[in-house]
Design an enzyme around this catalytic site. Structure first.
Site, PDB file in Angstrom:
ATOM      1  N   GLY A  72       8.358   0.979   1.565  1.00  0.00           N
ATOM      2  CA  GLY A  72       7.519   1.181   0.394  1.00  0.00           C
ATOM      3  C   GLY A  72       7.173   2.647   0.208  1.00  0.00           C
ATOM      4  N   THR A  73       6.994   3.359   1.304  1.00  0.00           N
ATOM      5  CA  THR A  73       6.704   4.795   1.235  1.00  0.00           C
ATOM      6  C   THR A  73       7.842   5.541   0.557  1.00  0.00           C
ATOM      7  OG1 THR A  73       5.272   4.805   3.191  1.00  0.00           O
ATOM      8  CG2 THR A  73       6.354   6.877   2.632  1.00  0.00           C
ATOM      9  N   ASN A 158      -5.311  -1.231  -0.805  1.00  0.00           N
ATOM     10  CA  ASN A 158      -4.927  -1.730   0.507  1.00  0.00           C
ATOM     11  C   ASN A 158      -6.097  -1.815   1.488  1.00  0.00           C
ATOM     12  OD1 ASN A 158      -4.368   1.224   0.046  1.00  0.00           O
ATOM     13  ND2 ASN A 158      -4.373   1.201   2.292  1.00  0.00           N
ATOM     14  N   GLN A 184       0.632  -4.180  -1.716  1.00  0.00           N
ATOM     15  CA  GLN A 184      -0.310  -5.176  -1.189  1.00  0.00           C
ATOM     16  C   GLN A 184      -0.353  -6.435  -2.039  1.00  0.00           C
ATOM     17  OE1 GLN A 184      -1.959  -5.624   1.544  1.00  0.00           O
ATOM     18  NE2 GLN A 184      -1.532  -3.644   2.493  1.00  0.00           N
ATOM     19  N   GLY A 205       8.885  -4.952   2.206  1.00  0.00           N
ATOM     20  CA  GLY A 205       9.269  -6.215   2.820  1.00  0.00           C
ATOM     21  C   GLY A 205       8.311  -6.728   3.870  1.00  0.00           C
ATOM     22  N   HIS A 206       7.787  -5.847   4.713  1.00  0.00           N
ATOM     23  CA  HIS A 206       7.019  -6.337   5.858  1.00  0.00           C
ATOM     24  C   HIS A 206       5.597  -6.757   5.506  1.00  0.00           C
ATOM     25  CE1 HIS A 206       4.413  -2.767   6.962  1.00  0.00           C
ATOM     26  NE2 HIS A 206       5.257  -2.203   6.116  1.00  0.00           N
ATOM     27  N   CYS A 326      -0.977   3.294   8.193  1.00  0.00           N
ATOM     28  CA  CYS A 326      -0.096   4.462   8.175  1.00  0.00           C
ATOM     29  C   CYS A 326      -0.796   5.721   8.653  1.00  0.00           C
ATOM     30  CB  CYS A 326       0.464   4.675   6.762  1.00  0.00           C
ATOM     31  SG  CYS A 326       1.538   3.344   6.217  1.00  0.00           S
TER      32      CYS A 326
END
Length: 382
Positions: A72-73, A158, A184, A205-206, A326
């Site tokens: 996503g980053t 988030n 999110q 994905g995670h 993160c």
């Protein structure tokens, strides 16, 4: 054998869906580069494109609008930098507008462009409940108009779970491209790229029961933005590199086989917050009066440092967080809570508990039972 823990940090990462693990294991055993023209390569390419079709149906976009990334980053970086560069190929549009509560994966690319490319980064303030000020956005658009390269506002926060009024942002923006970090929200909240009218969106994905190491940039069809990664021209020549077929297949499976129930997860969160107020009446739930994601609870516990609380809870085999994962290893005040107007003591006394598909009422009961003693010990350690 790892110790059994109570895992209430689903906003950081989710347990991988068993069906996704099985699908990924099968895909890992299949040979073939999806960019190759031989039969083995074409077979893997079909798996990837079938997964793209499945994911597009769940995102509310065309399959061709999906660009697979490594996270996503990365999707956020490609969107912010790529749209900025694309919009500045003609008339100068130096202004990037984001909310003040964006994830660092949005804020830092904007700040990098400010340092290195003469961009001007302006943030939209939020209310004490954590909702962006639409009046402030209207004023910025009215004042700067054609000088704005893009607007980026997350679909939900988030740290607090607070939902942002993305449809209103798109309406106010008019012809200005709007990007949304929906990492999110995806699969936990109604989300349709087409219905929201977005220019671009980022997914991961995670956060949805899929594997770590796969993300998605959704970019409106017919739009070409400069690439960050050059090479073989994969993914609309915007993100070169051999696509991660096993993870893509696993992600599509995770979304299709998801057992996440927003109603059930919200019920757990409500149960948790009611119980918190019973055992710790002084505790404050941030963003409690506005629309939030079902599974995130940001709790301020006065008089107890969140880092101490986190370590003591970890000693009880309870996993939660102080904020975005993160930034783990760098204990610094939450810019989200600061933007909402919390003072320094409150910011440093806040924990995030986040629930998911595998959370249970027994988890809630165990955490609530442990908290009074943990809080007492944390306060005495100050």
């Amino acid at each position: 054998m790892l110790p059994v823990s109570i895992y209430l940090d689903h906003a950081a990462t989710t347990p991988m869906n068993p069906a996704a693990i099985e699908a990924m294991s099968t895909a890992l055993s299949i040979i073939g580069n999806p960019s190759s023209l031989h039969a083995d390569g074409r077979a893997v390419r079909k798996y990837v494109e079938d997964a793209r079709d499945t994911l597009a149906a769940h995102i509310g976009c065309a399959p061709s609008e999906i660009i697979f990334t490594g996270s996503g980053t990365e999707a956020n970086n490609i969107a912010i930098k790529g749209i900025y560069w694309q919009r500045n190929q003609g008339p100068s549009r130096p202004i990037i507008i984001t909310s003040a509560i964006e994830h660092q994966a949005v804020l830092e690319p904007a700040q990098w462009l400010e340092r290195h490319e003469s961009a001007q980064h302006i943030t939209i303030p939020v209310t004490t409940d954590g909702v962006i000020s639409l009046d402030a956005l209207r004023l910025l658009v009215a004042e700067h108009g054609d000088a704005i390269a893009l607007i980026s506002v997350m679909h939900s926060n988030n740290e607090t779970g607070v939902i942002q009024p993305i449809a209103d942002v798109v309406e106010i923006a008019g012809d200005i491209p709007v990007h949304s970090d929906a990492i999110q929200s995806w699969s936990k909240r109604d989300f349709s790229f087409k219905e929201l009218g977005l220019f671009a969106a980022s997914l991961s994905g995670h956060k949805v029961g899929g594997p770590i190491g796969i993300g998605i940039l959704v970019l409106r069809r017919g739009i070409d933005i400069p690439a960050l990664i050059h090479g073989g021209g994969q993914e609309r020549e915007i993100r070169s590199g051999t696509v991660n077929a096993p993870s893509i297949v696993a992600l599509a499976t995770a979304i299709s086989a998801s057992t996440y129930s927003p109603h059930d997860v919200a019920a757990l969160r409500h149960s948790f917050e009611r119980a918190i107020h019973q055992v710790l009446p002084e505790a404050v739930i941030n963003g409690a009066d506005v629309d939030r994601l079902p599974g995130i609870s940001s709790v301020t516990i006065p008089g107890a440092l969140n880092e101490t609380l986190l370590l003591l809870l970890d000693g009880e085999k309870i996993s939660c967080s102080t904020g975005a994962a993160c930034t783990a290893g760098v204990h610094r005040p939450s810019h989200v809570l600061e933007a909402m107007g919390l003072d320094d003591d409150a910011v440093m006394s806040t924990l995030r508990f986040s629930f998911g598909a595998t959370s249970t009422q027994e988890d809630v009961d165990a955490v609530v039972a442990a908290l009074p003693s943990v809080v007492t010990r944390a306060r005495s350690a100050r």
